[in-house]
Design a protein around this motif. Sequence first.
Motif, mmCIF file in Angstrom:
data_model
loop_
_atom_site.group_PDB
_atom_site.id
_atom_site.type_symbol
_atom_site.label_atom_id
_atom_site.label_comp_id
_atom_site.label_asym_id
_atom_site.label_seq_id
_atom_site.Cartn_x
_atom_site.Cartn_y
_atom_site.Cartn_z
ATOM 1 N N UNK A 1 0.836 -1.206 0.000
ATOM 2 C CA UNK A 1 0.000 0.000 0.000
ATOM 3 C C UNK A 1 0.869 1.254 0.000
ATOM 4 N N UNK A 2 1.973 1.216 0.733
ATOM 5 C CA UNK A 2 2.902 2.342 0.756
ATOM 6 C C UNK A 2 3.447 2.615 -0.645
ATOM 7 N N UNK A 3 3.879 1.573 -1.329
ATOM 8 C CA UNK A 3 4.413 1.743 -2.681
ATOM 9 C C UNK A 3 3.350 2.299 -3.628
ATOM 10 N N UNK A 4 2.108 1.861 -3.478
ATOM 11 C CA UNK A 4 1.019 2.403 -4.298
ATOM 12 C C UNK A 4 0.850 3.897 -4.050
ATOM 13 N N UNK A 5 0.861 4.312 -2.779
ATOM 14 C CA UNK A 5 0.709 5.733 -2.450
ATOM 15 C C UNK A 5 1.874 6.554 -2.977
ATOM 16 N N UNK A 6 3.070 6.019 -2.892
ATOM 17 C CA UNK A 6 4.249 6.710 -3.420
ATOM 18 C C UNK A 6 4.108 6.886 -4.930
ATOM 19 N N UNK A 7 3.677 5.851 -5.611
ATOM 20 C CA UNK A 7 3.511 5.914 -7.069
ATOM 21 C C UNK A 7 2.464 6.943 -7.488
ATOM 22 N N UNK A 8 1.454 7.171 -6.659
ATOM 23 C CA UNK A 8 0.390 8.118 -6.982
ATOM 24 C C UNK A 8 0.823 9.577 -6.815
#
Length: 121
Positions: free
Chosen positions: A30-37
């Motif tokens: 989830x952290x990586x998804x938020x960073x990508x956004x």
Amino acid sequence: YHFMDGPYVEYRGKIPPEEREALLENLKSAFQDLVSEDIDTTIQTLPKDEAEKVCNNIAQNFDFSDYSGDIRVVSVAGFPCPCGGTHCKSTGDLKARGWGIKGPIKSKKGVVRIRYGPDLA
């Protein structure tokens, strides 16, 4: 606790030991998804009662009994918390800095601690 020698966040609650590893992997993803956004960080100053309502709208994680007057509320990726610290301008800044979530998740006496920091992504 947001200092470079071992930053972490704490939440009220309990996580059974057998669930911590799976939760850690879900948090990392989830952290990586938020960073990508690349979501902007917002900062606002709110009256105490409004800050408490905004910050505790999902769970009662923040104790406002020691606060008085207006409270600085920082929202990262839409998740607000009372904080007077320095923050990144967006979640995308964390990728360039190599930040991520680090295990293990600790849970004792009704408090869950999750560590994060550089070179952990």
